[in-house]
Enzyme design. Structure first.
Site, PDB file in Angstrom:
ATOM      1  N   GLU A 142       2.374  10.963   6.026  1.00  0.00           N
ATOM      2  CA  GLU A 142       2.597  10.646   4.450  1.00  0.00           C
ATOM      3  C   GLU A 142       2.065  11.103   3.100  1.00  0.00           C
ATOM      4  O   GLU A 142       1.160  10.237   2.964  1.00  0.00           O
ATOM      5  CB  GLU A 142       2.881   8.948   4.896  1.00  0.00           C
ATOM      6  CG  GLU A 142       4.647   9.251   5.017  1.00  0.00           C
ATOM      7  CD  GLU A 142       4.746   7.528   5.232  1.00  0.00           C
ATOM      8  OE1 GLU A 142       6.361   7.448   5.748  1.00  0.00           O
ATOM      9  OE2 GLU A 142       3.874   6.094   5.415  1.00  0.00           O
ATOM     10  N   GLU A 301      11.182  10.511   9.953  1.00  0.00           N
ATOM     11  CA  GLU A 301      11.587   9.433  10.047  1.00  0.00           C
ATOM     12  C   GLU A 301      12.486   8.953   8.955  1.00  0.00           C
ATOM     13  O   GLU A 301      12.863   8.112   7.630  1.00  0.00           O
ATOM     14  CB  GLU A 301      10.295   8.954   9.311  1.00  0.00           C
ATOM     15  CG  GLU A 301       9.004   8.738  10.304  1.00  0.00           C
ATOM     16  CD  GLU A 301       7.888   7.840   9.576  1.00  0.00           C
ATOM     17  OE1 GLU A 301       7.555   7.126   9.204  1.00  0.00           O
ATOM     18  OE2 GLU A 301       5.975   8.657   9.456  1.00  0.00           O
TER      19      GLU A 301
END
Length: 665
Positions: A142, A301
């Site tokens: 991320e 995710e």
């Protein structure tokens, strides 16, 4: 089909690992992501690598037929690395060091960190490059999360100066482009340039601010490239990705995605401060991710339970996990990995729930995921790689978004809101749409919308003219063409570079504060809604008005126009339309561009319609986001894939239910 979870074996006793793998296999899980936060476990001390635990975990998973995506662990440099090189820590714009205790606590431009990154990534790649159970790599985790892109340390200052020298070549060229004569800011050398950090008043030169954001984004891209080059060199047969975050905007994800083998997304539909998430928000994030490489993607995710650090967000109700999963697939996900396998007993994410609760026993979420996986194992191979076949596109320009963050020009408004206003029109009217960059091929679409395209990127105006002249339809709106590419105002009559294409001149303008509006009218409707945010006073030189102001000093003058340009049409919206106004204006645009909605199914507003289609077959997803059953109308008999039955006439979708219809083209 890849269906899986994010797994952290290092959080659990080794005795538990075989049971975890067995339960995963029984739920239809065939892939896991491992390792992205495990650096201190892999390298407890400098150069002392410990891969045995990871080897054992991979072996146990392989015995159950479960493959692995390995994460490089560079999002969490261990304490010994940071103690050895404290300069790795980021600094905020006040010069405060952002220390140890969370994650992403490093500066992209730190050369000492680069050495450690090269060592750990090389060691992992050399060990697992030929491991038959490792099918892909995820770099870091991320990028851009939690305000971790723009660093104000001395390394970044030096790197920024070098970046600027490479871009401008001559310091006086920079002075001219930035307009540093203002406030006596003329520089005599690149080494004089500071970062746009804390000062007397937070109002830096807009050219500097934009270039610093460009530089910071480029720094993240180059940091990824450092790892990417190692992995591609040592493990050329294992594809590489990174898990991005949709509409997050600190990094230009079009640039970040270019050299990746495929794009990935982290999606949490219920990660918000409201009890009822808007499915359009998640749909936009999915479509944005598909646009990064103009290809299908992985969800690395996917929300499986209530998220939460210190505060719990809403718990998914029965059926919501399944319908969100289908929404991801409907918008182009070719793989789903839930976050996480089991809710952790310790650390900062004790309340970030996974498929299994803290006690590790299967329950409602596990069973729902297993059911969904069984269905997708049948369905996804039929449509893998198929796209939405969108005929309309929205251009997302990170640099124009950054420009509007630097100088928003009006209160309570953001670039993303304008983009979302267009997206909602397409979504609500069942029209598939792609979200792409301004470097993409416009000719692939009948309609191209450019929200708040304030800075005209070199060459784009000419490309839009060729596209429109050849028969395309373009929509531009407020602030288009007002600035040059380095964030200084254009001295050409507005709308600047787009004046010829649009056939208008803007002679005056003004802001509308929150709660203010101006009534607009059209030929077909006496009241076509209201204009908000902004108003342009337009002289239609060659264009034809399609909406007019109904009040204030510009009453009777055009609020929106269309201009026949070659074989196509260019539209300009001189206001930020409210939902009624947007529906009125965009309905005209879509009709003239012959943009066709999904027609096989008619559904109430709570039921999302999306499609994946190829040359011979279409798959239409009907996803009920309501907590009650809803009825849809079928235009013709259609086969429903989940239940394996033919349906005709009407079909009732249960609360949070999903139907997937197929029809021949």
């Amino acid at each position: 089909m890849n269906f899986g979870v994010c797994y952290y074996p290092e959080h659990w006793p080794e005795e538990r690992w075989p049971l975890d793998a067995k339960m995963m296999r029984e739920a239809g899980i065939n892939v896991v992501r491992i390792g992205e936060f495990s650096w201190s476990k892999l390298e407890r001390r400098a150069g002392e690598y410990s891969f045995e635990w990871l080897d054992k975990s991979l072996s146990i998973l392989a015995a159950e037929g479960i493959r692995v995506v390995l994460g490089t662990p560079t999002a969490t440099p261990p304490k010994w690395v940071m103690d050895r090189h404290p300069d790795i820590y980021m600094q905020d714009n006040k010069g405060v060091v952002r220390g140890f205790g969370h994650r992403r606590h490093y500066c992209y431009n730190n050369p000492n960190y680069h050495v450690h990154v090269q060592s750990i990534v090389t060691a992992m790649a050399e060990r697992y490059a030929h491991h038959e159970n490792v099918i892909a790599w995820q770099i870091d985790n991320e990028f851009g999360c939690t305000d971790t892109t723009r660093c104000y340390c001395s390394n970044c200052r030096t790197a920024f100066q070098q970046w600027l020298e490479k871009k401008y070549g001559d310091i006086d060229h920079l002075n001219e482009q930035w307009g540093t004569v203002f406030w006596s800011q003329i520089y005599n050398a690149f080494t004089e340039i500071e970062l746009p950090a804390y000062t007397v008043f937070p109002l830096h030169n807009p050219g500097m601010e934009l270039d610093f954001r460009r530089f910071s984004s480029d720094s993240a891209v180059q940091f990824q490239k450092l790892q990417l080059s190692i992995l591609h060199a040592i493990a050329p047969n294992q594809p590489v990705t990174h898990n991005m975050m949709g509409m997050f905007n600190e990094i230009d994800d079009f640039d970040l995605s270019k050299e990746l083998d495929f794009a990935s997304l982290d999606t949490y539909p219920n990660l918000m401060f409201a009890d009822k998430p808007d499915p359009r928000d998640t749909a936009l994030n999915l479509d944005v991710t598909r646009g990064f490489k103009q290809a299908n993607f992985w969800v690395m995710e996917h929300q499986s339970g209530p998220p939460g650090g210190n505060i719990l967000f809403p718990t998914p109700k029965p059926g919501e996990l399944r319908k969100w999963t289908y929404q991801s697939v409907a918008h182009g996900a070719d793989a789903i990995l839930y976050f996480r396998w089991r809710t952790c007993l310790f650390g900062a994410e004790q309340f970030w729930h996974g498929l299994l609760p803290h006690d590790g026993n299967p329950g409602r979420r596990y069973e729902e995921a297993a059911r969904t996986g069984e269905e997708l194992q049948r369905l996804l191979p039929l449509m893998e790689g198929l796209s939405s076949q969108a005929e309309a596109a929205i251009i997302r320009s990170y640099e124009n978004e950054w420009t509007m963050e630097i100088q928003p020009q009006t209160y309570e408004h953001r670039y993303s809101r304008q983009l979302m206003a267009y997206y909602k029109h397409f979504y609500d009217n069942r029209i598939p749409v792609d979200v792409i960059s301004d470097d993409c091929d416009f000719e692939a679409y009948k309609l191209v919308v450019l929200p708040h395209y304030m800075m005209a990127k070199p060459g784009v105006a000419e490309r839009l003219e060729r596209y429109t002249a050849a028969g395309g339809t373009v929509v531009l709106d407020i602030r288009a063409g007002t600035k040059l590419w380095n964030n200084r105002m254009d001295d050409a009559p507005l709308p600047g570079a787009f004046r010829e294409l649009l056939g208008i001149r803007i002679t005056d303008y003004g802001t509308l504060r929150q709660g203010e509006s101006r009534r607009i009218t059209t030929r077909d409707e006496e009241n076509a809604g209201s204009g908000t945010i902004w108003y342009d006073v337009i002289t239609a030189e060659k264009a034809e008005p399609i909406a007019w102001y109904g009040e204030d000093y510009m009453a009777g003058s055009p609020a929106a126009t269309c201009h026949a340009f070659g074989k196509g049409t260019a539209y300009y919206f001189g206001i930020g339309a409210d939902p009624i106004g947007m529906r009125s204006l965009m309905s005209q645009v879509c009709k003239s561009a012959d943009i066709r909605p999904i027609i096989e199914v008619t559904a109430p507003e709570e039921v999302e319609l999306a499609r994946r289609a190829g040359s011979t077959q279409r798959f239409v997803f009907a996803i009920n986001h309501a907590g009650e059953e809803r009825t849809v109308q079928l235009a013709a008999p259609m086969f429903e894939l989940i239940s394996n039955r033919m349906l005709e006439g009407t079909a009732v979708i249960p609360a949070y239910g999903v139907y997937v219809f197929t029809s021949l083209s």
